[in-house]
Enzyme design. Structure first.
Site, PDB file in Angstrom:
ATOM      1  N   ARG A  51       0.798  -1.211   0.000  1.00 62.08           N
ATOM      2  CA  ARG A  51       0.000   0.000   0.000  1.00 62.08           C
ATOM      3  C   ARG A  51       0.835   1.267   0.000  1.00 62.08           C
ATOM      4  NH1 ARG A  51      -3.574  -2.562   1.617  1.00 62.08           N
ATOM      5  NH2 ARG A  51      -1.844  -3.642   2.578  1.00 62.08           N
ATOM      6  N   LYS A  80      24.866  -5.847  -0.094  1.00 62.57           N
ATOM      7  CA  LYS A  80      26.333  -5.895  -0.220  1.00 62.57           C
ATOM      8  C   LYS A  80      26.989  -5.201   0.961  1.00 62.57           C
ATOM      9  CE  LYS A  80      26.144  -5.357  -5.252  1.00 62.57           C
ATOM     10  NZ  LYS A  80      26.467  -4.381  -6.308  1.00 62.57           N
ATOM     11  N   ARG A 101      11.346   3.394   3.601  1.00 65.40           N
ATOM     12  CA  ARG A 101      10.853   2.549   4.701  1.00 65.40           C
ATOM     13  C   ARG A 101      11.997   1.651   5.144  1.00 65.40           C
ATOM     14  NH1 ARG A 101       5.369  -0.843   4.981  1.00 65.40           N
ATOM     15  NH2 ARG A 101       4.698   1.270   5.454  1.00 65.40           N
ATOM     16  N   HIS A 129       5.131   6.430  11.495  1.00 66.99           N
ATOM     17  CA  HIS A 129       4.667   6.237  10.117  1.00 66.99           C
ATOM     18  C   HIS A 129       3.884   7.497   9.745  1.00 66.99           C
ATOM     19  CE1 HIS A 129       3.355   4.551   6.481  1.00 66.99           C
ATOM     20  NE2 HIS A 129       2.898   3.377   6.881  1.00 66.99           N
TER      21      HIS A 129
HETATM   22  C1  NCD Z   1       0.958  -0.208   8.342  1.00 65.53           C
HETATM   23  C2  NCD Z   1       2.455  -0.262   8.559  1.00 65.53           C
HETATM   24  O1  NCD Z   1       3.206  -0.575   7.629  1.00 65.53           O
HETATM   25  O2  NCD Z   1       2.855   0.042   9.674  1.00 65.53           O
HETATM   26  N1  NCD Z   1       0.583  -0.407   7.013  1.00 65.53           N
HETATM   27  C3  NCD Z   1       0.561   0.626   6.156  1.00 65.53           C
HETATM   28  O3  NCD Z   1       1.511   1.309   5.941  1.00 65.53           O
HETATM   29  N2  NCD Z   1      -0.610   0.918   5.590  1.00 65.53           N
HETATM   30  C4  NCD Z   1       0.200  -1.063   9.247  1.00 65.53           C
HETATM   31  C5  NCD Z   1       0.547  -2.517   9.298  1.00 65.53           C
HETATM   32  O4  NCD Z   1       1.440  -3.003   8.611  1.00 65.53           O
HETATM   33  O5  NCD Z   1      -0.134  -3.196  10.063  1.00 65.53           O
END
Ligand code: NCD
Length: 308
Positions: A51, A80, A101, A129
Protein backbone atom coordinates in the site's frame (compact mmCIF):
# COMPACT_ATOMS: atom_id res chain seq x y z
CA UNK A 1 14.94 21.92 2.35
CA UNK A 2 12.37 19.99 4.41
CA UNK A 3 11.98 16.32 5.23
CA UNK A 4 9.10 14.50 6.90
CA UNK A 5 10.20 12.19 9.72
CA UNK A 6 7.43 12.65 12.26
CA UNK A 7 3.93 14.13 11.92
CA UNK A 8 5.03 16.85 14.37
CA UNK A 9 7.51 18.18 11.79
CA UNK A 10 4.53 20.16 10.47
CA UNK A 11 2.63 22.64 12.62
CA UNK A 12 -1.14 22.29 12.92
CA UNK A 13 -1.50 25.27 10.54
CA UNK A 14 0.86 23.68 8.01
CA UNK A 15 -1.12 20.46 8.24
CA UNK A 16 -4.32 22.42 7.60
CA UNK A 17 -2.84 23.86 4.41
CA UNK A 18 -1.62 20.40 3.38
CA UNK A 19 -5.12 18.95 3.90
CA UNK A 20 -6.71 21.88 2.02
CA UNK A 21 -4.36 21.12 -0.87
CA UNK A 22 -5.20 17.39 -0.68
CA UNK A 23 -8.92 18.23 -0.79
CA UNK A 24 -8.41 20.50 -3.79
CA UNK A 25 -6.52 17.65 -5.48
CA UNK A 26 -9.40 15.28 -4.71
CA UNK A 27 -11.85 17.55 -6.51
CA UNK A 28 -9.59 18.82 -9.31
CA UNK A 29 -7.21 15.99 -10.20
CA UNK A 30 -6.69 17.18 -13.78
CA UNK A 31 -5.32 20.52 -12.57
CA UNK A 32 -2.35 18.69 -11.02
CA UNK A 33 -1.71 16.19 -13.82
CA UNK A 34 1.56 17.81 -14.98
CA UNK A 35 2.70 19.48 -11.76
CA UNK A 36 5.70 17.18 -11.31
CA UNK A 37 6.64 16.69 -14.95
CA UNK A 38 10.38 15.97 -15.17
CA UNK A 39 10.62 15.13 -11.44
CA UNK A 40 11.52 11.72 -10.03
CA UNK A 41 10.49 10.05 -6.82
CA UNK A 42 12.74 7.28 -5.44
CA UNK A 43 10.99 4.68 -3.28
CA UNK A 44 13.63 2.95 -1.12
CA UNK A 45 11.83 0.17 0.73
CA UNK A 46 13.94 -2.07 2.96
CA UNK A 47 10.82 -3.71 4.38
CA UNK A 48 7.75 -5.23 2.68
CA UNK A 49 4.91 -2.91 1.72
CA UNK A 50 2.23 -2.85 -0.92
CA UNK A 51 0.00 0.00 0.00
CA UNK A 52 2.44 2.63 1.11
CA UNK A 53 4.90 2.12 -1.74
CA UNK A 54 2.24 1.90 -4.43
CA UNK A 55 0.39 4.84 -2.89
CA UNK A 56 3.55 6.97 -3.19
CA UNK A 57 4.16 5.75 -6.73
CA UNK A 58 0.59 6.36 -7.76
CA UNK A 59 0.75 9.85 -6.18
CA UNK A 60 3.86 10.78 -8.19
CA UNK A 61 2.45 9.34 -11.43
CA UNK A 62 -0.81 11.29 -10.89
CA UNK A 63 1.35 14.42 -10.71
CA UNK A 64 3.00 13.62 -14.05
CA UNK A 65 6.34 12.66 -12.48
CA UNK A 66 8.17 9.36 -12.64
CA UNK A 67 9.31 6.78 -10.17
CA UNK A 68 12.43 4.70 -9.53
CA UNK A 69 13.36 2.52 -6.55
CA UNK A 70 13.57 -0.87 -4.93
CA UNK A 71 11.04 -2.79 -2.90
CA UNK A 72 13.17 -5.06 -0.79
CA UNK A 73 16.57 -4.79 0.80
CA UNK A 74 17.76 -8.00 -0.90
CA UNK A 75 17.61 -6.36 -4.32
CA UNK A 76 19.50 -3.21 -3.22
CA UNK A 77 23.16 -2.65 -2.38
CA UNK A 78 22.22 -2.97 1.29
CA UNK A 79 22.69 -6.70 0.67
CA UNK A 80 26.33 -5.90 -0.22
CA UNK A 81 26.73 -3.98 3.03
CA UNK A 82 26.12 -0.39 1.87
CA UNK A 83 25.05 2.03 4.61
CA UNK A 84 21.83 4.04 4.43
CA UNK A 85 23.94 7.24 4.45
CA UNK A 86 25.82 6.16 1.34
CA UNK A 87 22.67 4.92 -0.38
CA UNK A 88 20.89 8.26 0.05
CA UNK A 89 23.90 10.20 -1.27
CA UNK A 90 23.72 8.08 -4.39
CA UNK A 91 19.92 8.34 -4.67
CA UNK A 92 20.22 12.14 -4.34
CA UNK A 93 21.99 12.10 -7.73
CA UNK A 94 19.17 10.16 -9.36
CA UNK A 95 15.95 11.56 -7.90
CA UNK A 96 14.32 14.77 -6.63
CA UNK A 97 12.59 13.29 -3.58
CA UNK A 98 12.79 9.99 -1.70
CA UNK A 99 10.34 7.93 0.34
CA UNK A 100 12.14 5.45 2.61
CA UNK A 101 10.85 2.55 4.70
CA UNK A 102 13.28 0.73 6.98
CA UNK A 103 12.99 -1.92 9.72
CA UNK A 104 15.39 0.05 11.94
CA UNK A 105 13.99 2.92 13.98
CA UNK A 106 15.68 6.18 12.97
CA UNK A 107 17.15 4.96 9.66
CA UNK A 108 15.24 7.50 7.52
CA UNK A 109 16.46 10.20 9.89
CA UNK A 110 20.08 9.19 9.31
CA UNK A 111 19.35 9.28 5.58
CA UNK A 112 17.79 12.76 5.84
CA UNK A 113 20.89 14.11 7.59
CA UNK A 114 23.06 13.12 4.60
CA UNK A 115 20.59 13.83 1.83
CA UNK A 116 20.49 16.68 -0.64
CA UNK A 117 16.85 15.87 -1.56
CA UNK A 118 13.75 15.78 0.70
CA UNK A 119 13.35 12.43 2.48
CA UNK A 120 9.98 11.12 3.66
CA UNK A 121 9.85 8.52 6.41
CA UNK A 122 7.56 5.81 5.01
CA UNK A 123 7.73 3.80 8.25
CA UNK A 124 10.72 3.09 10.50
CA UNK A 125 10.45 -0.12 12.54
CA UNK A 126 7.91 0.13 15.36
CA UNK A 127 8.54 3.89 15.63
CA UNK A 128 6.68 6.27 13.31
CA UNK A 129 4.67 6.24 10.12
CA UNK A 130 3.92 9.90 9.43
CA UNK A 131 2.32 9.57 6.00
CA UNK A 132 -0.14 7.01 7.36
CA UNK A 133 -0.98 9.57 10.04
CA UNK A 134 -1.51 12.27 7.40
CA UNK A 135 -3.80 9.79 5.64
CA UNK A 136 -5.70 9.09 8.87
CA UNK A 137 -6.11 12.77 9.71
CA UNK A 138 -7.28 13.67 6.21
CA UNK A 139 -9.78 10.78 6.30
CA UNK A 140 -11.17 11.91 9.66
CA UNK A 141 -11.31 15.54 8.56
CA UNK A 142 -12.98 14.73 5.23
CA UNK A 143 -15.53 12.23 6.51
CA UNK A 144 -16.44 13.77 9.85
CA UNK A 145 -15.75 17.40 8.97
CA UNK A 146 -13.52 18.09 11.98
CA UNK A 147 -10.35 17.21 13.82
CA UNK A 148 -11.54 18.01 17.33
CA UNK A 149 -14.08 17.02 19.99
CA UNK A 150 -14.14 13.26 19.63
CA UNK A 151 -13.45 10.02 21.45
CA UNK A 152 -11.20 7.68 19.52
CA UNK A 153 -10.69 4.01 20.37
CA UNK A 154 -7.43 2.47 19.21
CA UNK A 155 -7.66 -1.30 19.23
CA UNK A 156 -5.22 -4.18 18.73
CA UNK A 157 -1.44 -4.09 18.76
CA UNK A 158 -0.79 -0.76 20.45
CA UNK A 159 2.71 -1.79 21.46
CA UNK A 160 4.31 -2.48 18.09
CA UNK A 161 1.93 -0.57 15.80
CA UNK A 162 3.82 2.45 14.51
CA UNK A 163 0.69 3.88 12.91
CA UNK A 164 -0.84 4.03 16.39
CA UNK A 165 2.18 5.82 17.88
CA UNK A 166 2.26 8.39 15.10
CA UNK A 167 -1.49 9.02 15.23
CA UNK A 168 -1.59 9.58 19.01
CA UNK A 169 1.37 11.94 18.69
CA UNK A 170 -0.44 13.96 16.06
CA UNK A 171 -3.90 14.01 17.68
CA UNK A 172 -2.80 15.46 21.00
CA UNK A 173 -2.40 18.83 19.30
CA UNK A 174 -6.14 19.08 18.54
CA UNK A 175 -8.73 20.26 21.09
CA UNK A 176 -10.85 17.97 23.22
CA UNK A 177 -9.74 14.52 22.05
CA UNK A 178 -10.22 11.53 24.39
CA UNK A 179 -8.40 8.26 23.83
CA UNK A 180 -9.56 4.76 24.72
CA UNK A 181 -6.75 2.24 24.28
CA UNK A 182 -8.14 -1.24 23.77
CA UNK A 183 -5.51 -3.99 23.87
CA UNK A 184 -4.50 -7.18 25.62
CA UNK A 185 -2.13 -6.64 28.55
CA UNK A 186 0.89 -7.72 26.44
CA UNK A 187 0.23 -5.19 23.66
CA UNK A 188 -0.39 -2.00 25.61
CA UNK A 189 0.68 1.47 24.43
CA UNK A 190 4.37 2.07 25.29
CA UNK A 191 5.12 3.89 28.55
CA UNK A 192 6.68 6.90 26.85
CA UNK A 193 3.35 7.67 25.17
CA UNK A 194 1.40 7.26 28.42
CA UNK A 195 3.86 9.63 30.12
CA UNK A 196 3.42 12.19 27.34
CA UNK A 197 -0.39 12.05 27.68
CA UNK A 198 -0.20 12.49 31.46
CA UNK A 199 2.17 15.40 31.08
CA UNK A 200 -0.19 17.13 28.66
CA UNK A 201 -3.25 16.26 30.74
CA UNK A 202 -4.96 14.48 27.85
CA UNK A 203 -7.79 12.17 28.95
CA UNK A 204 -7.25 8.47 28.20
CA UNK A 205 -8.34 5.04 29.41
CA UNK A 206 -6.73 1.62 28.95
CA UNK A 207 -9.20 -1.27 28.64
CA UNK A 208 -9.23 -4.85 27.45
CA UNK A 209 -12.80 -5.42 26.18
CA UNK A 210 -13.78 -3.85 22.88
CA UNK A 211 -17.52 -4.42 23.45
CA UNK A 212 -17.62 -2.19 26.53
CA UNK A 213 -16.08 0.77 24.70
CA UNK A 214 -18.05 0.53 21.46
CA UNK A 215 -21.04 2.72 22.51
CA UNK A 216 -18.73 5.59 23.53
CA UNK A 217 -16.62 5.87 20.38
CA UNK A 218 -16.82 8.42 17.58
CA UNK A 219 -13.92 6.72 15.79
CA UNK A 220 -12.52 3.22 16.02
CA UNK A 221 -8.96 2.66 14.75
CA UNK A 222 -8.41 -1.09 14.32
CA UNK A 223 -4.91 -2.52 13.87
CA UNK A 224 -3.25 -5.78 12.94
CA UNK A 225 -1.12 -7.71 15.44
CA UNK A 226 2.39 -6.99 14.11
CA UNK A 227 3.69 -10.52 13.63
CA UNK A 228 7.09 -9.43 12.27
CA UNK A 229 7.93 -7.56 15.49
CA UNK A 230 7.19 -10.47 17.85
CA UNK A 231 10.04 -12.33 19.46
CA UNK A 232 8.27 -15.67 19.36
CA UNK A 233 5.58 -17.21 17.18
CA UNK A 234 3.67 -18.72 20.13
CA UNK A 235 2.84 -15.30 21.55
CA UNK A 236 1.73 -14.13 18.14
CA UNK A 237 -0.58 -17.11 17.69
CA UNK A 238 -2.04 -16.59 21.15
CA UNK A 239 -2.78 -12.91 20.52
CA UNK A 240 -3.52 -12.64 16.82
CA UNK A 241 -7.30 -13.13 17.02
CA UNK A 242 -7.81 -11.36 20.33
CA UNK A 243 -10.11 -8.82 18.64
CA UNK A 244 -12.43 -9.44 15.76
CA UNK A 245 -14.74 -6.61 14.84
CA UNK A 246 -17.96 -8.06 13.41
CA UNK A 247 -21.56 -7.06 12.72
CA UNK A 248 -22.67 -7.82 16.29
CA UNK A 249 -20.07 -5.49 17.75
CA UNK A 250 -20.92 -2.82 15.17
CA UNK A 251 -24.52 -2.97 16.45
CA UNK A 252 -23.24 -1.58 19.75
CA UNK A 253 -21.66 1.46 18.09
CA UNK A 254 -22.94 4.98 17.45
CA UNK A 255 -24.78 5.55 14.20
CA UNK A 256 -22.00 7.72 12.74
CA UNK A 257 -18.94 6.10 14.25
CA UNK A 258 -16.19 5.63 11.64
CA UNK A 259 -14.02 2.52 11.47
CA UNK A 260 -10.47 3.14 10.27
CA UNK A 261 -7.64 0.66 9.70
CA UNK A 262 -4.25 1.37 8.12
CA UNK A 263 -4.46 -2.06 6.37
CA UNK A 264 -3.37 -4.76 5.68
CA UNK A 265 -6.21 -6.43 7.54
CA UNK A 266 -5.73 -10.00 8.71
CA UNK A 267 -8.67 -11.24 10.86
CA UNK A 268 -9.35 -8.23 13.05
CA UNK A 269 -12.23 -6.92 10.94
CA UNK A 270 -14.66 -9.48 9.63
CA UNK A 271 -15.48 -8.97 5.93
CA UNK A 272 -19.16 -8.62 6.81
CA UNK A 273 -18.33 -5.17 8.23
CA UNK A 274 -17.09 -3.95 4.83
CA UNK A 275 -20.60 -3.13 3.61
CA UNK A 276 -21.41 -1.08 6.71
CA UNK A 277 -21.50 2.64 5.77
CA UNK A 278 -19.34 3.34 8.83
CA UNK A 279 -16.47 1.24 7.42
CA UNK A 280 -14.02 3.85 6.15
CA UNK A 281 -10.85 1.80 5.65
CA UNK A 282 -10.98 1.52 1.88
CA UNK A 283 -11.84 5.21 1.48
CA UNK A 284 -8.82 5.83 3.72
CA UNK A 285 -6.56 4.25 1.06
CA UNK A 286 -7.84 6.76 -1.50
CA UNK A 287 -7.23 9.69 0.85
CA UNK A 288 -3.68 8.35 1.25
CA UNK A 289 -2.99 9.04 -2.42
CA UNK A 290 -4.35 12.61 -2.25
CA UNK A 291 -2.37 13.46 0.85
CA UNK A 292 0.86 12.00 -0.57
CA UNK A 293 0.34 14.08 -3.73
CA UNK A 294 -0.08 17.15 -1.53
CA UNK A 295 3.03 16.22 0.46
CA UNK A 296 5.21 15.72 -2.62
CA UNK A 297 4.12 19.13 -3.98
CA UNK A 298 4.76 20.78 -0.63
CA UNK A 299 8.23 19.29 -0.08
CA UNK A 300 9.25 20.04 -3.68
CA UNK A 301 7.83 23.57 -3.23
CA UNK A 302 5.74 23.30 -6.39
CA UNK A 303 2.71 25.56 -6.65
CA UNK A 304 -0.07 24.95 -9.10
CA UNK A 305 -1.78 28.16 -10.19
CA UNK A 306 -5.52 28.40 -10.62
CA UNK A 307 -5.19 29.05 -14.41
CA UNK A 308 -3.11 25.94 -15.06
C1 NCD B 1 0.96 -0.21 8.34
C2 NCD B 1 2.46 -0.26 8.56
O1 NCD B 1 3.21 -0.58 7.63
O2 NCD B 1 2.86 0.04 9.67
N1 NCD B 1 0.58 -0.41 7.01
C3 NCD B 1 0.56 0.63 6.16
O3 NCD B 1 1.51 1.31 5.94
N2 NCD B 1 -0.61 0.92 5.59
C4 NCD B 1 0.20 -1.06 9.25
C5 NCD B 1 0.55 -2.52 9.30
O4 NCD B 1 1.44 -3.00 8.61
O5 NCD B 1 -0.13 -3.20 10.06
Amino acid sequence: MRHLMNPLDFTVEELDSLFDLATDIEHNMEKYAYACQGKKLATCFYEPSTRTRLSFESAMLNLGGSVIGFSDAGSSSASKGESVSDTIRVISCFADICAMRHPKEGAPMVAASKSSIPVINAGDGGHQHPTQTLTDLLTIRSLSGKLENFTIGLCGDLKFGRTVHSLINALVRYPNIRFIFISPEELKVPDYIIEMLKEKDIPFEEVIRLEDSMPHLDLLYMTRVQRERFFNEEDYIRLKDFYILNKEKMNLAKEHMLVLHPLPRVNEISVDVDEDPRAAYFKQVQYGVYVRMALILTLLEIQVDEEE
